[in-house]
Design a protein around this motif. Structure first.
Motif, PDB file in Angstrom:
ATOM      1  N   ARG A 119       0.819  -1.211   0.000  1.00  0.00           N
ATOM      2  CA  ARG A 119       0.000   0.000   0.000  1.00  0.00           C
ATOM      3  C   ARG A 119       0.854   1.263   0.000  1.00  0.00           C
ATOM      4  N   MET A 120       2.065   1.178   0.541  1.00  0.00           N
ATOM      5  CA  MET A 120       2.946   2.347   0.542  1.00  0.00           C
ATOM      6  C   MET A 120       3.367   2.723  -0.866  1.00  0.00           C
ATOM      7  N   VAL A 121       3.677   1.724  -1.676  1.00  0.00           N
ATOM      8  CA  VAL A 121       4.049   1.999  -3.060  1.00  0.00           C
ATOM      9  C   VAL A 121       2.828   2.472  -3.836  1.00  0.00           C
ATOM     10  N   ARG A 122       1.665   1.944  -3.502  1.00  0.00           N
ATOM     11  CA  ARG A 122       0.427   2.409  -4.140  1.00  0.00           C
ATOM     12  C   ARG A 122       0.170   3.878  -3.816  1.00  0.00           C
ATOM     13  N   ALA A 123       0.456   4.270  -2.594  1.00  0.00           N
ATOM     14  CA  ALA A 123       0.265   5.670  -2.207  1.00  0.00           C
ATOM     15  C   ALA A 123       1.120   6.583  -3.071  1.00  0.00           C
ATOM     16  N   VAL A 124       2.374   6.198  -3.252  1.00  0.00           N
ATOM     17  CA  VAL A 124       3.284   6.995  -4.073  1.00  0.00           C
ATOM     18  C   VAL A 124       2.846   6.963  -5.535  1.00  0.00           C
ATOM     19  N   SER A 142       7.527   6.769   5.866  1.00  0.00           N
ATOM     20  CA  SER A 142       8.933   6.727   6.276  1.00  0.00           C
ATOM     21  C   SER A 142       9.182   5.668   7.346  1.00  0.00           C
ATOM     22  N   GLU A 143       8.275   5.605   8.301  1.00  0.00           N
ATOM     23  CA  GLU A 143       8.481   4.713   9.445  1.00  0.00           C
ATOM     24  C   GLU A 143       8.274   3.242   9.097  1.00  0.00           C
ATOM     25  N   LYS A 144       7.465   2.968   8.093  1.00  0.00           N
ATOM     26  CA  LYS A 144       7.136   1.583   7.741  1.00  0.00           C
ATOM     27  C   LYS A 144       7.789   1.115   6.444  1.00  0.00           C
ATOM     28  N   ALA A 145       8.599   1.961   5.817  1.00  0.00           N
ATOM     29  CA  ALA A 145       9.191   1.605   4.516  1.00  0.00           C
ATOM     30  C   ALA A 145       9.947   0.289   4.558  1.00  0.00           C
ATOM     31  N   ASN A 146      10.570  -0.014   5.698  1.00  0.00           N
ATOM     32  CA  ASN A 146      11.364  -1.250   5.799  1.00  0.00           C
ATOM     33  C   ASN A 146      10.528  -2.510   5.574  1.00  0.00           C
ATOM     34  N   LEU A 147       9.206  -2.415   5.751  1.00  0.00           N
ATOM     35  CA  LEU A 147       8.343  -3.580   5.542  1.00  0.00           C
ATOM     36  C   LEU A 147       8.302  -3.995   4.073  1.00  0.00           C
ATOM     37  N   LEU A 148       8.715  -3.107   3.177  1.00  0.00           N
ATOM     38  CA  LEU A 148       8.725  -3.434   1.757  1.00  0.00           C
ATOM     39  C   LEU A 148       9.724  -4.541   1.433  1.00  0.00           C
ATOM     40  N   SER A 149      10.638  -4.817   2.351  1.00  0.00           N
ATOM     41  CA  SER A 149      11.594  -5.906   2.126  1.00  0.00           C
ATOM     42  C   SER A 149      10.883  -7.256   2.084  1.00  0.00           C
ATOM     43  N   HIS A 150       9.653  -7.310   2.607  1.00  0.00           N
ATOM     44  CA  HIS A 150       8.891  -8.559   2.616  1.00  0.00           C
ATOM     45  C   HIS A 150       8.058  -8.750   1.346  1.00  0.00           C
ATOM     46  N   ARG A 202      10.123  11.881  -5.916  1.00  0.00           N
ATOM     47  CA  ARG A 202      10.683  12.709  -4.838  1.00  0.00           C
ATOM     48  C   ARG A 202      10.192  12.210  -3.486  1.00  0.00           C
ATOM     49  N   VAL A 203       8.894  11.922  -3.377  1.00  0.00           N
ATOM     50  CA  VAL A 203       8.344  11.413  -2.110  1.00  0.00           C
ATOM     51  C   VAL A 203       8.891  10.017  -1.828  1.00  0.00           C
ATOM     52  N   ALA A 204       8.972   9.186  -2.859  1.00  0.00           N
ATOM     53  CA  ALA A 204       9.493   7.828  -2.673  1.00  0.00           C
ATOM     54  C   ALA A 204      10.938   7.861  -2.192  1.00  0.00           C
ATOM     55  N   ALA A 205      11.704   8.843  -2.658  1.00  0.00           N
ATOM     56  CA  ALA A 205      13.097   8.970  -2.225  1.00  0.00           C
ATOM     57  C   ALA A 205      13.179   9.504  -0.796  1.00  0.00           C
ATOM     58  N   SER A 206      12.376  10.511  -0.482  1.00  0.00           N
ATOM     59  CA  SER A 206      12.452  11.136   0.844  1.00  0.00           C
ATOM     60  C   SER A 206      11.954  10.220   1.952  1.00  0.00           C
ATOM     61  N   THR A 207      11.092   9.250   1.604  1.00  0.00           N
ATOM     62  CA  THR A 207      10.574   8.318   2.613  1.00  0.00           C
ATOM     63  C   THR A 207      11.342   6.992   2.619  1.00  0.00           C
ATOM     64  N   GLN A 208      12.396   6.899   1.799  1.00  0.00           N
ATOM     65  CA  GLN A 208      13.252   5.703   1.705  1.00  0.00           C
ATOM     66  C   GLN A 208      12.577   4.522   1.000  1.00  0.00           C
ATOM     67  N   ILE A 209      11.413   4.750   0.412  1.00  0.00           N
ATOM     68  CA  ILE A 209      10.737   3.658  -0.302  1.00  0.00           C
ATOM     69  C   ILE A 209      11.599   3.152  -1.455  1.00  0.00           C
ATOM     70  N   LEU A 210      12.281   4.059  -2.141  1.00  0.00           N
ATOM     71  CA  LEU A 210      13.101   3.659  -3.284  1.00  0.00           C
ATOM     72  C   LEU A 210      14.237   2.720  -2.889  1.00  0.00           C
ATOM     73  N   ASN A 211      14.651   2.793  -1.646  1.00  0.00           N
ATOM     74  CA  ASN A 211      15.760   1.944  -1.196  1.00  0.00           C
ATOM     75  C   ASN A 211      15.405   0.457  -1.204  1.00  0.00           C
ATOM     76  N   TYR A 212      14.125   0.145  -1.365  1.00  0.00           N
ATOM     77  CA  TYR A 212      13.700  -1.250  -1.385  1.00  0.00           C
ATOM     78  C   TYR A 212      13.450  -1.744  -2.807  1.00  0.00           C
ATOM     79  N   TYR A 213      14.067  -1.015  -3.763  1.00  0.00           N
ATOM     80  CA  TYR A 213      14.174  -1.457  -5.151  1.00  0.00           C
ATOM     81  C   TYR A 213      15.663  -1.648  -5.424  1.00  0.00           C
ATOM     82  N   THR A 255      18.420   7.404  -5.120  1.00  0.00           N
ATOM     83  CA  THR A 255      17.965   8.277  -4.030  1.00  0.00           C
ATOM     84  C   THR A 255      19.002   9.350  -3.715  1.00  0.00           C
ATOM     85  N   GLU A 256      20.270   8.965  -3.764  1.00  0.00           N
ATOM     86  CA  GLU A 256      21.345   9.918  -3.475  1.00  0.00           C
ATOM     87  C   GLU A 256      21.441  11.005  -4.543  1.00  0.00           C
ATOM     88  N   ARG A 257      20.984  10.698  -5.751  1.00  0.00           N
ATOM     89  CA  ARG A 257      21.096  11.650  -6.854  1.00  0.00           C
ATOM     90  C   ARG A 257      19.729  12.151  -7.321  1.00  0.00           C
TER      91      ARG A 257
END
Length: 398
Positions: A157-162, A181-189, A213-224, A231-233
């Motif tokens: 649902r987090m990726v759907r939001a973005v 931001s707080e739940k982004a780590n759950l995307l690893s599942h 931009r939102v996906a990067a700022s909330t760390q969602i992109l880090n789970y791709y 994200t750094e760029r």
């Protein structure tokens, strides 16, 4: 009421005649409120799957364990799902079990966002217990109830939001944003195939830069895979005029260039082989275009559409204006184009030369095509034969 709903009203009426409640629900209702074109019309009902199957003659079990039956009316399929609540979720994606209920409110309560938790009856009246219409009018993405709970139930649902940021142009409500931001780590599942599918929809929306931009700022992109580099760029990417890009492959090529990604990333994303092939071709084309403008032979090999696709990637990443007219002019003036049938074949070359097949055939054909593009050879079988016999090619030396 839109015609798509009007055509489906008899499905609701048949359910009501059987003594059950029935409503239109989900994205079709949301898009109708927004005045957008609607596609699949979904229906929610108090009837159980077996009761739905008894009412309608032509049905298919597409997810009956979760309450969904595909019903056909005048050849059009409709997903009819029983009102339900869901228990705890396994793997942060799928509920351990569902319980069928007779309350529409309880059914809407389990949905992801308020804008998707609106029902409409056969007369077009809305049932909106979570103020989804107000959020649509204010262009807000807000979870139904606690965002922590909704995202813990189903992390996708987090990726759907973005993705909705891009597709609808909405903004994420403050508490929902915090939970991203707080739940982004759950995307690893979550399976990569599902994340990739959502990402593809994101890139095809009208505001992909804002969504990224939102996906990067909330760390969602880090789970791709490898998008931590992106994200750094992200600030560099956001400065590019990427509106040139028209396809998923073009977008992903620019993202890959921004992040200096390696080719293994595409396999890790579980992309189809054909898509990976197109992305690699775009990246190779970009490198050649960066060095020089298209040659006639390159345009012949690529074809006009592929050349324009490479030009869009080059323009987006280089910041230079695209030269589509120059491509069209050069292509139009070429004596032969990718679509032009050649008057000869490799078998003709073998017959005329008396030689066995081998790599020389491909090289000789390239020389002939180049000669045609330069205006030295006419695309006529006898002309090509005479040209070869006269020794104006590599046959003489092989």
């Amino acid at each position: 009421m839109k015609q798509e709903f009007v055509r489906a009203v008899p499905v609701l009426e048949q359910l009501e005649q059987g003594g059950y409640l029935a409503y239109f629900v989900g994205g079709s209702v949301r898009d109708s409120i927004m005045g957008k074109e609607i596609h699949d019309v979904d229906i929610a009902t108090s009837a159980t799957p077996l009761e739905v199957k008894e009412i309608f003659g032509h049905t298919i079990d597409v997810g009956i364990e979760h309450g969904t039956v595909l019903v056909f009316h005048e050849g059009v399929p409709y997903e009819v799902t029983t009102f339900r609540t869901e228990s705890t979720y396994k793997d942060f994606r799928r509920p351990d079990q569902v319980e069928f209920v007779t309350s529409l409110r309880e059914d809407l309560k389990r949905r992801d966002f308020t804008m998707n938790a609106i029902a409409m009856d056969k007369d077009g009246c809305l049932y909106d217990p979570f103020c989804g219409r107000e959020d649509i009018e204010n262009q807000i993405i807000r979870t139904v109830g606690s965002p922590d709970e909704r995202f813990s139930e189903d992390a996708l649902r987090m990726v759907r939001a973005v993705r909705f940021i891009s597709q609808l142009g909405f903004e994420v409500e403050e508490n929902t944003y915090r939970a991203l931001s707080e739940k982004a780590n759950l995307l690893s599942h979550i399976a990569q195939e599902r994340k990739t599918a959502e990402f593809q929809k994101l890139l095809s929306g009208k505001k992909p830069k804002e969504a990224l931009r939102v996906a990067a700022s909330t760390q969602i992109l880090n789970y791709y895979p490898e998008l931590d580099k992106f994200t750094e760029r992200i600030s560099h990417f956001l400065s590019l005029e990427v509106s040139e890009c028209q396809t998923f492959e073009e977008w992903l090529s620019v993202i890959a260039l921004t992040s200096s990604m390696n080719e293994s990333m595409f396999k890790e994303w579980k992309l189809p082989v054909a898509v990976i092939k197109r992305i690699k071709a775009l990246l190779l084309g970009y490198e050649r275009r960066k060095a020089e403008f298209f040659t006639r032979y390159q345009l012949y090999e690529l074809g006009i559409e592929a050349a324009h696709s490479i030009e869009r990637v080059w323009a987006a990443y280089s910041g230079q204006p695209a030269e589509h007219d120059r491509i069209d002019d050069l292509y139009a003036k070429m004596p032969i184009q990718k679509e032009t049938p050649l008057s000869f074949s490799g078998n003709d070359l073998i017959k005329w030369s008396g030689k066995k097949g081998g790599p020389w055939i491909k090289e000789t054909m390239k020389d002939i095509i180049q000669g045609m593009l330069d205006g030295e050879i006419v695309n006529e079988k006898e002309f090509v034969k005479r040209w070869l016999i006269q020794g104006n090619n590599q046959l003489k030396n092989n």
